[in-house]
Motif scaffolding. Structure first.
Motif, PDB file in Angstrom:
ATOM      1  N   GLU A 129      26.120  29.334  52.065  1.00 13.74           N
ATOM      2  CA  GLU A 129      25.657  28.433  51.005  1.00 13.74           C
ATOM      3  C   GLU A 129      24.230  28.776  50.581  1.00 13.74           C
ATOM      4  OE1 GLU A 129      24.579  23.702  50.342  1.00 13.74           O
ATOM      5  OE2 GLU A 129      25.497  24.328  52.232  1.00 13.74           O
ATOM      6  N   PHE A 130      23.440  29.231  51.510  1.00 15.95           N
ATOM      7  CA  PHE A 130      22.018  29.448  51.265  1.00 15.95           C
ATOM      8  C   PHE A 130      21.653  30.916  51.041  1.00 15.95           C
ATOM      9  CE2 PHE A 130      22.764  25.779  53.922  1.00 15.95           C
ATOM     10  CZ  PHE A 130      22.130  24.782  53.191  1.00 15.95           C
ATOM     11  N   HIS A 131      22.429  31.809  51.625  1.00  7.74           N
ATOM     12  CA  HIS A 131      22.079  33.226  51.583  1.00  7.74           C
ATOM     13  C   HIS A 131      23.114  34.090  50.871  1.00  7.74           C
ATOM     14  CE1 HIS A 131      18.813  32.322  54.304  1.00  7.74           C
ATOM     15  NE2 HIS A 131      19.666  31.759  55.134  1.00  7.74           N
ATOM     16  N   GLY A 132      24.182  33.484  50.336  1.00  3.59           N
ATOM     17  CA  GLY A 132      25.230  34.258  49.694  1.00  3.59           C
ATOM     18  C   GLY A 132      26.190  34.828  50.727  1.00  3.59           C
ATOM     19  N   ALA A 133      27.210  35.477  50.220  1.00  6.99           N
ATOM     20  CA  ALA A 133      28.238  36.024  51.097  1.00  6.99           C
ATOM     21  C   ALA A 133      28.430  37.501  50.806  1.00  6.99           C
ATOM     22  CB  ALA A 133      29.549  35.282  50.881  1.00  6.99           C
ATOM     23  N   ASP A 134      28.794  38.220  51.840  1.00 13.12           N
ATOM     24  CA  ASP A 134      29.115  39.634  51.730  1.00 13.12           C
ATOM     25  C   ASP A 134      30.621  39.740  51.917  1.00 13.12           C
ATOM     26  OD1 ASP A 134      29.025  42.393  51.656  1.00 13.12           O
ATOM     27  OD2 ASP A 134      28.328  42.594  53.724  1.00 13.12           O
ATOM     28  N   THR A 135      31.306  40.323  50.967  1.00 11.89           N
ATOM     29  CA  THR A 135      32.757  40.394  51.010  1.00 11.89           C
ATOM     30  C   THR A 135      33.253  40.974  52.327  1.00 11.89           C
ATOM     31  OG1 THR A 135      32.804  40.705  48.625  1.00 11.89           O
ATOM     32  CG2 THR A 135      34.803  41.282  49.819  1.00 11.89           C
ATOM     33  N   GLY A 136      34.096  40.220  52.985  1.00 13.15           N
ATOM     34  CA  GLY A 136      34.733  40.676  54.208  1.00 13.15           C
ATOM     35  C   GLY A 136      33.909  40.551  55.466  1.00 13.15           C
ATOM     36  N   ASN A 137      32.674  40.100  55.366  1.00 11.67           N
ATOM     37  CA  ASN A 137      31.834  39.993  56.557  1.00 11.67           C
ATOM     38  C   ASN A 137      31.395  38.560  56.780  1.00 11.67           C
ATOM     39  OD1 ASN A 137      31.784  42.796  57.140  1.00 11.67           O
ATOM     40  ND2 ASN A 137      30.279  43.083  55.534  1.00 11.67           N
ATOM     41  N   LEU A 138      31.564  38.090  57.986  1.00 13.47           N
ATOM     42  CA  LEU A 138      31.107  36.768  58.375  1.00 13.47           C
ATOM     43  C   LEU A 138      29.644  36.893  58.789  1.00 13.47           C
ATOM     44  CD1 LEU A 138      32.309  33.913  58.834  1.00 13.47           C
ATOM     45  CD2 LEU A 138      32.745  34.587  61.192  1.00 13.47           C
ATOM     46  N   PRO A 139      28.760  36.012  58.301  1.00 15.89           N
ATOM     47  CA  PRO A 139      27.359  36.092  58.725  1.00 15.89           C
ATOM     48  C   PRO A 139      27.254  36.032  60.253  1.00 15.89           C
ATOM     49  CG  PRO A 139      27.606  34.490  56.967  1.00 15.89           C
ATOM     50  CD  PRO A 139      28.994  34.900  57.382  1.00 15.89           C
ATOM     51  N   GLU A 140      26.289  36.753  60.813  1.00 15.24           N
ATOM     52  CA  GLU A 140      26.138  36.796  62.269  1.00 15.24           C
ATOM     53  C   GLU A 140      26.022  35.405  62.881  1.00 15.24           C
ATOM     54  OE1 GLU A 140      23.006  39.348  63.580  1.00 15.24           O
ATOM     55  OE2 GLU A 140      23.902  41.121  62.685  1.00 15.24           O
ATOM     56  N   ALA A 141      25.271  34.523  62.224  1.00 16.64           N
ATOM     57  CA  ALA A 141      25.107  33.165  62.754  1.00 16.64           C
ATOM     58  C   ALA A 141      26.455  32.453  62.838  1.00 16.64           C
ATOM     59  CB  ALA A 141      24.139  32.374  61.885  1.00 16.64           C
ATOM     60  N   SER A 142      27.305  32.669  61.853  1.00 14.89           N
ATOM     61  CA  SER A 142      28.631  32.039  61.853  1.00 14.89           C
ATOM     62  C   SER A 142      29.549  32.702  62.867  1.00 14.89           C
ATOM     63  CB  SER A 142      29.264  32.141  60.465  1.00 14.89           C
ATOM     64  OG  SER A 142      28.490  31.464  59.512  1.00 14.89           O
ATOM     65  N   GLU A 143      29.475  34.008  62.965  1.00 11.63           N
ATOM     66  CA  GLU A 143      30.352  34.744  63.874  1.00 11.63           C
ATOM     67  C   GLU A 143      30.123  34.326  65.324  1.00 11.63           C
ATOM     68  OE1 GLU A 143      31.659  39.299  64.995  1.00 11.63           O
ATOM     69  OE2 GLU A 143      30.216  38.966  63.382  1.00 11.63           O
ATOM     70  N   GLY A 144      28.867  34.176  65.712  1.00  9.42           N
ATOM     71  CA  GLY A 144      28.561  33.801  67.089  1.00  9.42           C
ATOM     72  C   GLY A 144      29.092  32.432  67.458  1.00  9.42           C
ATOM     73  N   VAL A 145      28.813  31.447  66.628  1.00 13.47           N
ATOM     74  CA  VAL A 145      29.272  30.089  66.939  1.00 13.47           C
ATOM     75  C   VAL A 145      30.794  30.001  66.823  1.00 13.47           C
ATOM     76  CG1 VAL A 145      29.042  29.015  64.650  1.00 13.47           C
ATOM     77  CG2 VAL A 145      28.698  27.649  66.700  1.00 13.47           C
ATOM     78  N   CYS A 146      31.374  30.760  65.898  1.00 13.03           N
ATOM     79  CA  CYS A 146      32.831  30.785  65.753  1.00 13.03           C
ATOM     80  C   CYS A 146      33.477  31.284  67.042  1.00 13.03           C
ATOM     81  CB  CYS A 146      33.204  31.672  64.569  1.00 13.03           C
ATOM     82  SG  CYS A 146      34.973  31.793  64.262  1.00 13.03           S
ATOM     83  N   ARG A 147      32.975  32.373  67.575  1.00 17.65           N
ATOM     84  CA  ARG A 147      33.524  32.909  68.831  1.00 17.65           C
ATOM     85  C   ARG A 147      33.358  31.921  69.973  1.00 17.65           C
ATOM     86  NH1 ARG A 147      31.675  39.241  69.000  1.00 17.65           N
ATOM     87  NH2 ARG A 147      33.049  39.912  67.314  1.00 17.65           N
ATOM     88  N   LEU A 148      32.178  31.344  70.073  1.00 15.75           N
ATOM     89  CA  LEU A 148      31.908  30.387  71.144  1.00 15.75           C
ATOM     90  C   LEU A 148      32.879  29.214  71.098  1.00 15.75           C
ATOM     91  CD1 LEU A 148      29.844  29.327  73.388  1.00 15.75           C
ATOM     92  CD2 LEU A 148      28.926  27.978  71.525  1.00 15.75           C
ATOM     93  N   LEU A 149      33.056  28.632  69.919  1.00 11.66           N
ATOM     94  CA  LEU A 149      33.915  27.455  69.791  1.00 11.66           C
ATOM     95  C   LEU A 149      35.390  27.812  69.954  1.00 11.66           C
ATOM     96  CD1 LEU A 149      32.028  25.638  66.910  1.00 11.66           C
ATOM     97  CD2 LEU A 149      32.054  25.032  69.336  1.00 11.66           C
ATOM     98  N   GLN A 150      35.816  28.932  69.394  1.00 11.12           N
ATOM     99  CA  GLN A 150      37.213  29.337  69.552  1.00 11.12           C
ATOM    100  C   GLN A 150      37.541  29.610  71.013  1.00 11.12           C
ATOM    101  OE1 GLN A 150      37.527  32.675  66.828  1.00 11.12           O
ATOM    102  NE2 GLN A 150      38.579  31.412  65.318  1.00 11.12           N
ATOM    103  N   GLU A 151      36.674  30.345  71.679  1.00 11.64           N
ATOM    104  CA  GLU A 151      36.944  30.715  73.077  1.00 11.64           C
ATOM    105  C   GLU A 151      36.885  29.513  74.014  1.00 11.64           C
ATOM    106  OE1 GLU A 151      34.559  34.101  74.135  1.00 11.64           O
ATOM    107  OE2 GLU A 151      35.388  35.283  72.476  1.00 11.64           O
ATOM    108  N   SER A 152      36.180  28.462  73.600  1.00 12.53           N
ATOM    109  CA  SER A 152      36.135  27.263  74.434  1.00 12.53           C
ATOM    110  C   SER A 152      37.177  26.229  74.004  1.00 12.53           C
ATOM    111  CB  SER A 152      34.725  26.657  74.422  1.00 12.53           C
ATOM    112  OG  SER A 152      34.350  26.298  73.116  1.00 12.53           O
ATOM    113  N   GLY A 153      38.019  26.591  73.035  1.00 13.06           N
ATOM    114  CA  GLY A 153      39.142  25.742  72.651  1.00 13.06           C
ATOM    115  C   GLY A 153      38.816  24.572  71.751  1.00 13.06           C
ATOM    116  N   HIS A 154      37.702  24.633  71.028  1.00 12.28           N
ATOM    117  CA  HIS A 154      37.337  23.533  70.133  1.00 12.28           C
ATOM    118  C   HIS A 154      37.768  23.821  68.699  1.00 12.28           C
ATOM    119  CE1 HIS A 154      35.023  21.364  73.100  1.00 12.28           C
ATOM    120  NE2 HIS A 154      34.433  22.485  73.446  1.00 12.28           N
TER     121      HIS A 154
END
Length: 142
Positions: A58-83
């Motif tokens: 929302e604040f920095h724009g998006a790069d086609t096909g790439n998840l921002p690093e900040a999103s990727e890290g929390v996404c992995r953490l939450l997925q792997e912990s079952g949330h």
């Protein structure tokens, strides 16, 4: 996918030899057999998410096909912990989440800060997880 209300769709392509892959179609059959058993409990479902993760896009724009690093890290953490969680923007309804995660790369304008402050004031009790993670403790996360 089924618990989230998604439908199954498996695409396939012929191997370069032009011959169908028997092991692949056997596996696809096994997967659909399992889906068929679960279908009665997966119709008209709505995902229940307790966690909202603010997206930097929302604040920095998006790069086609790439998840921002900040999103990727929390996404992995939450997925792997079952949330279950939603990526949200600053205009989302915060009240439906017990936990908001605000990556450090997201700038907080005065208006956004006011919305976050209002979210915090509506909580019965607060427990900061870090300077950028806010936990609403009316109920506990599993």
């Amino acid at each position: 996918m089924l618990a989230q209300g998604a439908k199954c769709s498996i695409g396939d392509q012929l191997e370069p030899s032009g011959v169908l892959s028997v092991p692949m179609y056997k596996r696809i059959g096994e997967v659909y057999a399992e889906v068929e058993k679960k279908e009665p409990w997966c119709r008209n479902v709505t995902a229940v998410t307790d966690i909202g993760v603010f997206t930097p896009e929302e604040f920095h724009g998006a790069d086609t096909g790439n998840l921002p690093e900040a999103s990727e890290g929390v996404c992995r953490l939450l997925q792997e912990s079952g949330h279950q969680f939603d990526f949200i923007d600053s205009e989302a309804d915060f009240s439906k989440y017990r936990l908001l995660i605000l990556p450090d790369v997201i700038p907080v304008s005065d208006a956004f800060a006011q919305r976050l402050k209002q979210y915090l004031e509506e909580a019965a009790a607060l427990s900061p997880l870090s300077n950028r993670v806010l936990l609403r403790t009316k109920t506990r996360l599993p």
